[in-house]
Design an enzyme around this catalytic site. Structure first.
Site, PDB file in Angstrom:
ATOM      1  N   LYS A   1      54.891  46.112  38.709  1.00 30.15           N
ATOM      2  CA  LYS A   1      53.850  45.240  37.905  1.00 30.15           C
ATOM      3  C   LYS A   1      54.607  44.567  36.528  1.00 30.15           C
ATOM      4  CE  LYS A   1      49.384  46.117  35.832  1.00 30.15           C
ATOM      5  NZ  LYS A   1      48.440  46.641  34.747  1.00 30.15           N
TER       6      LYS A   1
ATOM      7  N   LYS B   1      52.979  42.898  26.708  1.00 33.88           N
ATOM      8  CA  LYS B   1      53.254  44.447  27.512  1.00 33.88           C
ATOM      9  C   LYS B   1      54.741  44.555  27.371  1.00 33.88           C
ATOM     10  CE  LYS B   1      47.947  45.126  28.594  1.00 33.88           C
ATOM     11  NZ  LYS B   1      47.460  45.920  29.252  1.00 33.88           N
TER      12      LYS B   1
ATOM     13  N   LYS C   1      52.841  42.997  41.522  1.00 33.22           N
ATOM     14  CA  LYS C   1      51.495  42.425  40.975  1.00 33.22           C
ATOM     15  C   LYS C   1      51.843  41.436  40.054  1.00 33.22           C
ATOM     16  CE  LYS C   1      47.700  43.600  37.540  1.00 33.22           C
ATOM     17  NZ  LYS C   1      47.485  44.355  37.221  1.00 33.22           N
TER      18      LYS C   1
ATOM     19  N   TYR D   1      39.917  40.312  44.404  1.00 31.37           N
ATOM     20  CA  TYR D   1      38.278  40.005  43.736  1.00 31.37           C
ATOM     21  C   TYR D   1      37.705  39.136  45.148  1.00 31.37           C
ATOM     22  CZ  TYR D   1      39.993  41.172  39.609  1.00 31.37           C
ATOM     23  OH  TYR D   1      40.532  42.225  38.564  1.00 31.37           O
TER      24      TYR D   1
HETATM   25  C1  PBG Z   1      45.755  47.385  33.551  1.00 29.69           C
HETATM   26  C2  PBG Z   1      45.402  46.063  34.596  1.00 29.69           C
HETATM   27  C3  PBG Z   1      45.510  45.206  34.392  1.00 29.69           C
HETATM   28  C4  PBG Z   1      45.220  44.924  35.712  1.00 29.69           C
HETATM   29  C5  PBG Z   1      44.886  45.644  36.491  1.00 29.69           C
HETATM   30  N1  PBG Z   1      44.814  47.281  36.003  1.00 29.69           N
HETATM   31  C6  PBG Z   1      45.863  43.727  33.432  1.00 29.69           C
HETATM   32  C7  PBG Z   1      46.689  44.336  32.217  1.00 29.69           C
HETATM   33  O1  PBG Z   1      47.747  45.719  33.062  1.00 29.69           O
HETATM   34  O2  PBG Z   1      47.317  44.239  31.781  1.00 29.69           O
HETATM   35  C8  PBG Z   1      45.210  43.715  35.913  1.00 29.69           C
HETATM   36  C9  PBG Z   1      44.160  43.193  36.874  1.00 29.69           C
HETATM   37  C10 PBG Z   1      43.801  41.316  36.946  1.00 29.69           C
HETATM   38  O3  PBG Z   1      43.770  40.332  36.130  1.00 29.69           O
HETATM   39  O4  PBG Z   1      43.212  41.079  38.151  1.00 29.69           O
HETATM   40  N2  PBG Z   1      46.123  48.354  33.190  1.00 29.69           N
END
Ligand code: PBG
Length: 338
Positions: free
Chosen positions: A202, A231, A262, A327
């Protein structure tokens, strides 16, 4: 006499297999089906549906609407739903304690969906960000995101979700060691059938922007000492690929059943590398920013909406993904003729 073009290579006319729809279908290498889709869904504590401005076509759903959506997923052949909570800002605190609430909106949504359509798999994010007032996924001390104390909370959160009936725990926090801690705790509680799909690779990404609106986690800190503005100390640097393989290897060793990359489309190279390296069920998350980009361009008449959506989803299959969290799931399933 005119020479035939490409006379030296008479057999090499790749267009022969593209000349008609039937033969294109016959030689097609990958297919997208509704069974490849995990429906990304936002639940809120109130009644009715609240549209998310930056994600046209997406609304926060009430618990009741989530149950109806689960039935819709079943009818459309969508195997699973990933549910994300929107929490009222006034209820958040620095420790994100509502993440552990067995009567909270996540637990209620999971129960309602499993009651309505038990055949549909439910997946929950294991992370604190929807519940913390600072919007980070973990606990903060002196401006640092704490790893091990965060994991203790995540384990409690994951167990709560599993006890509510969640089928797949999806740790999205990027703390080191969370998969192993979750797996051990599940075993100890006799919850060994609960699956883990880890957000293994991620990245710290700008493409999560609209999600922050959707779940109401607001803007992150200003970068002040007390509250990092991004982050980047826990999510991956987007320039890296070898590190993604190390993350995935660790999560598998710790007990993840499935892994995820992701964001999705900007990271298809990573999807392919992970699939080739591990032969694990590998998923991609087409995140909120990807959704917003496609919809914004389509609404301006700059993209053909349905074709662009389906092409973007098909790309994940071509890259080797087992499926995609999106989505667009209900819309795509309908377009696929479910
Ligand atoms: C948070 C989380 C995020 C998403 C899923 N879980 C955002 C982030 O890490 O800041 C993103 C999902 C999306 O953008 O559709 N743990």
């Amino acid at each position: 006499m005119s020479k035939a073009p490409l006379a030296a290579y008479p057999a090499l006319r790749l267009r022969r297999l593209r000349q008609a729809d039937w033969v294109r279908r016959l030689v097609r290498e990958t297919v997208l089906t509704p069974a490849d889709l995990i429906w990304s869904m936002v639940v809120h504590e109130g009644e009715g549906q609240v549209p998310v401005a930056s994600m046209p076509g997406v609304s926060r759903l009430s618990v009741k609407d989530c149950a109806a959506a689960a039935k819709q997923a079943r009818a459309l052949g969508i195997p699973a739903i990933a549910v994300f909570p929107h929490i009222d800002g006034s209820k958040k605190d620095a420790s994100g304690k509502l993440a552990l609430d067995p009567d909270g909106v996540v637990a209620r949504a999971v129960k309602a969906m499993k009651d309505a359509a038990p055949e549909v798999g439910i997946m929950c994010d294991v992370a604190l960000d929807p519940f913390t007032d600072h919007g980070h996924d973990g606990l903060i001390e002196n401006g640092r995101i704490l790893n091990d104390p965060t994991i203790e909370r995540l384990v409690e959160q994951g167990l709560m979700q599993a006890k509510a009936g969640c089928d797949i725990l999806a740790p999205s926090d990027m703390m080191d060691g969370r998969c192993g801690a979750l797996r051990q705790a599940l075993e100890a509680e006799g919850l060994q059938d609960v699956m883990i799909m880890s957000y293994a690779a991620k990245y710290a990404s700008a493409f999560y922007g609209p999600y922050r609106e959707a779940i109401g986690s607001g803007k992150l800190g200003t970068g002040s000492v007390g509250n990092p503005g991004d982050k980047k100390t826990y999510q991956m640097d987007n320039a890296n690929h070898a590190e993604a393989l190390r993350e995935v290897a660790l999560d598998i060793a710790e007990g993840a059943d499935m892994v995820m990359v992701k964001p999705g489309m900007p990271y298809l190279d990573i999807v392919r590398q992970v699939v080739d390296a591990f032969s694990m069920p590998t998923f991609a998350f087409q995140v909120s920013g990807e959704y917003a980009m496609l919809m914004a361009a389509a609404q301006n008449g700059w993209l053909e909406e349905e074709r662009a959506i389906m092409e973007s989803l098909g790309a994940f299959k071509r890259a080797g993904a087992a499926g995609v969290i999106t989505y667009f799931a209900p819309r795509a399933a309908k377009l696929l003729g479910a």
